[in-house]
Design a protein around this motif. Structure first.
Motif, mmCIF file in Angstrom:
data_model
loop_
_atom_site.group_PDB
_atom_site.id
_atom_site.type_symbol
_atom_site.label_atom_id
_atom_site.label_comp_id
_atom_site.label_asym_id
_atom_site.label_seq_id
_atom_site.Cartn_x
_atom_site.Cartn_y
_atom_site.Cartn_z
ATOM 1 N N GLU A 72 0.829 -1.213 0.000
ATOM 2 C CA GLU A 72 0.000 0.000 0.000
ATOM 3 C C GLU A 72 0.861 1.260 0.000
ATOM 4 O O GLU A 72 0.616 2.207 -0.765
ATOM 5 N N LYS A 73 1.893 1.286 0.842
ATOM 6 C CA LYS A 73 2.734 2.475 0.955
ATOM 7 C C LYS A 73 3.545 2.720 -0.321
ATOM 8 O O LYS A 73 3.669 3.859 -0.788
ATOM 9 N N VAL A 74 4.105 1.665 -0.884
ATOM 10 C CA VAL A 74 4.928 1.826 -2.084
ATOM 11 C C VAL A 74 4.070 2.220 -3.280
ATOM 12 O O VAL A 74 4.439 3.113 -4.062
ATOM 13 N N GLU A 75 2.921 1.569 -3.441
ATOM 14 C CA GLU A 75 2.049 1.913 -4.570
ATOM 15 C C GLU A 75 1.558 3.353 -4.453
ATOM 16 O O GLU A 75 1.421 4.056 -5.456
ATOM 17 N N GLN A 76 1.280 3.793 -3.234
ATOM 18 C CA GLN A 76 0.855 5.173 -3.032
ATOM 19 C C GLN A 76 1.983 6.142 -3.365
ATOM 20 O O GLN A 76 1.759 7.211 -3.944
ATOM 21 N N ALA A 77 3.212 5.768 -3.030
ATOM 22 C CA ALA A 77 4.369 6.643 -3.248
ATOM 23 C C ALA A 77 4.637 6.887 -4.725
ATOM 24 O O ALA A 77 5.007 8.001 -5.122
ATOM 25 N N VAL A 78 4.457 5.860 -5.564
ATOM 26 C CA VAL A 78 4.825 5.998 -6.977
ATOM 27 C C VAL A 78 3.729 6.642 -7.815
ATOM 28 O O VAL A 78 3.948 6.942 -8.994
ATOM 29 N N LYS A 79 2.572 6.867 -7.236
ATOM 30 C CA LYS A 79 1.467 7.451 -8.000
ATOM 31 C C LYS A 79 1.761 8.867 -8.471
ATOM 32 O O LYS A 79 1.186 9.329 -9.449
ATOM 33 N N GLY A 80 2.637 9.563 -7.765
ATOM 34 C CA GLY A 80 2.870 10.969 -8.070
ATOM 35 C C GLY A 80 3.806 11.238 -9.223
ATOM 36 O O GLY A 80 4.154 12.398 -9.477
ATOM 37 N N SER A 81 4.266 10.204 -9.939
ATOM 38 C CA SER A 81 5.221 10.442 -11.015
ATOM 39 C C SER A 81 4.970 9.488 -12.182
ATOM 40 O O SER A 81 4.489 8.369 -11.993
ATOM 41 N N SER A 82 5.312 9.955 -13.371
ATOM 42 C CA SER A 82 5.215 9.112 -14.566
ATOM 43 C C SER A 82 6.597 8.765 -15.121
ATOM 44 O O SER A 82 6.717 7.971 -16.039
ATOM 45 N N ASP A 83 7.653 9.375 -14.553
ATOM 46 C CA ASP A 83 9.017 9.094 -14.998
ATOM 47 C C ASP A 83 9.484 7.779 -14.377
ATOM 48 O O ASP A 83 9.471 7.627 -13.148
ATOM 49 N N PRO A 84 9.888 6.793 -15.185
ATOM 50 C CA PRO A 84 10.248 5.459 -14.674
ATOM 51 C C PRO A 84 11.322 5.459 -13.590
ATOM 52 O O PRO A 84 11.196 4.780 -12.581
ATOM 53 N N TRP A 85 12.395 6.221 -13.798
ATOM 54 C CA TRP A 85 13.474 6.239 -12.811
ATOM 55 C C TRP A 85 13.034 6.938 -11.527
ATOM 56 O O TRP A 85 13.406 6.519 -10.426
ATOM 57 N N GLN A 86 12.250 7.987 -11.656
ATOM 58 C CA GLN A 86 11.763 8.675 -10.460
ATOM 59 C C GLN A 86 10.780 7.792 -9.695
ATOM 60 O O GLN A 86 10.789 7.760 -8.461
ATOM 61 N N ARG A 87 9.943 7.043 -10.408
ATOM 62 C CA ARG A 87 9.016 6.126 -9.755
ATOM 63 C C ARG A 87 9.779 5.063 -8.962
ATOM 64 O O ARG A 87 9.403 4.719 -7.839
ATOM 65 N N LEU A 88 10.863 4.565 -9.549
ATOM 66 C CA LEU A 88 11.682 3.580 -8.842
ATOM 67 C C LEU A 88 12.289 4.198 -7.587
ATOM 68 O O LEU A 88 12.311 3.578 -6.514
ATOM 69 N N GLU A 89 12.761 5.433 -7.715
ATOM 70 C CA GLU A 89 13.360 6.114 -6.556
ATOM 71 C C GLU A 89 12.328 6.322 -5.451
ATOM 72 O O GLU A 89 12.618 6.105 -4.267
ATOM 73 N N LEU A 90 11.113 6.723 -5.802
ATOM 74 C CA LEU A 90 10.053 6.940 -4.817
ATOM 75 C C LEU A 90 9.701 5.638 -4.104
ATOM 76 O O LEU A 90 9.443 5.625 -2.891
ATOM 77 N N ALA A 91 9.701 4.529 -4.850
ATOM 78 C CA ALA A 91 9.429 3.227 -4.234
ATOM 79 C C ALA A 91 10.529 2.871 -3.242
ATOM 80 O O ALA A 91 10.263 2.337 -2.154
ATOM 81 N N CYS A 92 11.769 3.179 -3.597
ATOM 82 C CA CYS A 92 12.904 2.891 -2.714
ATOM 83 C C CYS A 92 12.829 3.722 -1.434
ATOM 84 O O CYS A 92 13.129 3.223 -0.339
#
Length: 313
Positions: free
Chosen positions: A178-198
């Protein structure tokens, strides 16, 4: 499973995109949403991984277990030839569902208003002890003593230590997802989404509650095969998020994305061992990890592209 007719994928005049996505759910229930999107692209159907998941959710097929159960219900049991791996997924899912239903029944049937709170207390006490002593070094008696209960009271909620550990991991992974999926919702850039998940992962394993820390930091911990089979479903659900994020990255052709994912998760989990408050923040750590990997893999991709260009010239 929907009652829509099954159509040949190549017979595009008689099939819409949803028909084809549902057909893949029946033909290849083990395929994840990113894999299905890639396979459909090869046949001329263009849909994003999230689009596949949207259709699956509408038909309650968003997990491998649900897709297999739908197949099981739609055919006569004797005519089904599941693979050993598919059968294992069904068994794990059935076991987890049975445990969840039992816990809910116990909570409803208990006249004490604090039944659910008692379960939370047991899980959190168990997480603290598992973190300190490991799974093998912790007993139900230890957990009961930590909460101030008799061992029999713990067994009232959890039939065994194994069931308790599986329930703890299910709770922890559900929270991580839940937390990781919520974190990546704010970006469409693949590398930034990975960073937000981390960032979300690191924050939970160093600052989350005991369940978060045990679940996240023992993602690759080894246990006996029976227990690993029961944990695999929840672990795969969580790893699946990172598999989808890595699948979106621009990497060199032939790059081993599975190895990339495993290496990344290993580095993330290790932060719990060496992290010290007051130095780098989880955001800074995640940025550095992703930047390092991006630099290495982007360089390889550019080098391969350069070699291909030189060969053509």
């Amino acid at each position: 499973m929907s009652n829509r007719r099954i159509v040949k994928i190549r017979d595009r005049s008689n099939a819409d995109l949803e028909d084809v996505v549902l057909q893949y759910a029946s033909m290849h229930p083990e395929f994840g949403q990113a894999r299905v999107a890639r396979e459909l692209k090869k046949t001329g159907y263009f849909i994003s991984a999230s689009g596949v998941r949207y259709i699956w959710k509408r038909h309650e097929l968003e997990t491998t277990y649900k897709r297999l159960k739908a197949i099981e219900k739609s055919r006569k049991r004797g005519a089904i030839n599941f693979t050993a791996e598919q059968q294992a997924v069904l068994e794990r899912g059935d076991s987890s569902l049975k445990l969840t239903r039992k816990l809910k029944r116990d909570s409803r049937g208990d006249n004490e208003a604090g039944s659910v709170q008692r379960i939370d207390q047991i899980l959190n006490a168990a997480a603290e002890l598992f973190s300190l002593r490991g799974y093998d070094g912790t007993s139900i008696r230890d957990i009961a003593r930590q909460v101030g209960l008799l061992p029999g009271s713990v067994y009232h909620y959890f039939p065994s230590k194994e069931d308790l550990f599986v329930s703890l991991n299910h709770t922890g992974f559900s929270n991580l997802i839940e937390k990781v999926e919520q974190a990546v919702k704010g970006s469409s850039d693949p590398w930034q989404r990975l960073e937000l998940a981390c960032v979300a992962h690191i924050e939970l394993i160093i600052a989350g509650d005991g369940i978060d820390r045990v679940t996240g930091s023992t993602l690759f911990s080894y246990h006996e095969q029976r227990l690993l089979r029961r944990l695999k479903g929840d672990r795969d659900r969580y790893e699946g998020i990172f598999a989808r994020l890595v699948a979106e990255l621009y990497l060199a052709p032939g790059a081993d994305r599975s190895l990339f994912r495993m290496f990344l998760l290993g580095v993330l989990n290790w932060t719990r061992v060496w992290y010290r408050p007051g130095k780098r923040t989880p955001k800074e750590i995640a940025r550095e990890i992703v930047a390092t990997l991006r630099g290495q893999y982007a360089a390889r991709a550019d080098n391969q592209k350069g070699r291909r260009t030189s060969a053509v010239a």
